[in-house]
Design a protein around this motif. Structure first.
Motif, PDB file in Angstrom:
ATOM      1  N   SER A 162     -16.953  -6.835 -36.434  1.00 49.58           N
ATOM      2  CA  SER A 162     -17.139  -6.189 -37.445  1.00 49.58           C
ATOM      3  C   SER A 162     -16.738  -6.935 -38.281  1.00 49.58           C
ATOM      4  N   GLN A 171     -16.175   1.518 -36.525  1.00 47.04           N
ATOM      5  CA  GLN A 171     -15.908   2.898 -35.429  1.00 47.04           C
ATOM      6  C   GLN A 171     -17.921   2.384 -35.040  1.00 47.04           C
ATOM      7  N   PHE A 174     -18.385  -0.025 -32.567  1.00 45.40           N
ATOM      8  CA  PHE A 174     -17.356  -0.142 -31.041  1.00 45.40           C
ATOM      9  C   PHE A 174     -17.580   0.606 -30.380  1.00 45.40           C
ATOM     10  N   ASN A 193      -9.448  -7.872 -35.394  1.00 47.82           N
ATOM     11  CA  ASN A 193      -9.467  -5.993 -35.704  1.00 47.82           C
ATOM     12  C   ASN A 193      -9.090  -6.455 -33.804  1.00 47.82           C
ATOM     13  N   MET A 196      -8.699  -2.157 -32.772  1.00 46.42           N
ATOM     14  CA  MET A 196     -10.092  -1.700 -32.010  1.00 46.42           C
ATOM     15  C   MET A 196     -10.491  -2.391 -30.845  1.00 46.42           C
ATOM     16  N   ARG A 199      -8.276  -1.662 -27.646  1.00 47.66           N
ATOM     17  CA  ARG A 199      -8.357  -0.297 -28.342  1.00 47.66           C
ATOM     18  C   ARG A 199      -9.926  -0.133 -26.368  1.00 47.66           C
ATOM     19  N   THR A 200     -10.860  -1.372 -27.104  1.00 42.70           N
ATOM     20  CA  THR A 200     -11.970  -1.043 -26.150  1.00 42.70           C
ATOM     21  C   THR A 200     -11.977  -1.713 -25.209  1.00 42.70           C
TER      22      THR A 200
END
Length: 238
Positions: A162, A171, A174, A193, A196, A199-200
């Motif tokens: 990113s 966004q 990802f 990041n 992100m 969360r992934t």
């Protein structure tokens, strides 16, 4: 799939990695997070054979790949999407993709995979004739990922995908990482990041000055107050 055991790497007497161990299970997304200089990129470069290790094991499907040349490691099913994309700017999108398949012997199936890449990245299909250097940052990142996928990797390592991209493009990148994983590719992700990335990811490891200081599921690390304070810009609760 991938197990790192007690890996040590030095640059001119400075320890870049100091006895780190972690694993990447098949079919999962694993992320390494940490500040600049923590040793994240060195870890990926060691796995792919671009950096000489001092000691330790890098086991890929239970075989130690330390000391193998990079082309042999890629041939076994590991691909690296490098930091900064590193596309060939004077070559077209299509030529860049074909370079990703340079080790393959199944030439008849290469077009089939190019079509698969275009289904994931429709913008690359629209710009297949365009020189890579004229693409936007987000499009170059898509091309770098597509080129890596052309080697048909079982494990894809991504270094700061990113970096330098607008939030809306981040966004999208990802979302594509999740889709690639759902298509059967295991992912090892380095990402500043942290929000992100965690969360992934299914699992995460925190790397600080060459040491792994914490690990857990992505959800566990997202909810950890120390991680929130250090990497997510959240204040600790008093």
């Amino acid at each position: 799939m991938l197990k790192i055991n007690h890996l040590k790497v030095s640059y001119g007497g400075i320890k870049a990695l100091n006895d780190i161990s972690f694993e990447v299970p098949a079919g999962k997304i694993v992320t390494l997070i940490g500040a600049n200089g923590a040793g994240k990129s060195t870890t990926l470069r060691s796995i792919i054979g671009l950096v000489k290790t001092d000691s330790g094991e890098i086991l890929y499907n239970d075989t130690n790949i330390v000391g193998l040349p990079t082309n042999k490691i890629v041939g076994q099913g590991i691909a690296l999407v490098p930091e900064g994309r590193r596309t060939f700017p004077d070559m077209t999108v299509l030529e860049n993709l074909k370079i990703g398949a340079y080790l393959r012997t199944d030439k008849s199936q290469i077009q089939e995979d190019i079509d698969w890449i275009y289904s994931i990245f429709p913008r690359l299909k629209e710009r297949h004739w365009q020189q890579a250097g004229t693409l936007s940052g987000g499009e170059q990142q898509m091309l770098a990922v597509g080129r890596a996928l052309m080697s048909r990797p079982k494990l894809m390592m991504m270094d700061e995908p990113s970096l330098g991209l607008a939030p809306i493009v981040v966004q999208e990148i990802f979302s594509i990482i999740r889709k690639i994983n759902q298509d059967g590719v295991t992912i090892l992700l380095i990402e500043q990041n942290a929000n992100m990335a965690l969360r992934t990811a299914d699992f995460g490891y925190v790397l600080a000055t060459g040491h792994i200081t914490m690990h857990g599921t992505g959800k566990e690390l997202l909810e950890n107050e120390e991680i929130r304070a250090a990497y997510l810009g959240k204040k600790k609760k008093k």
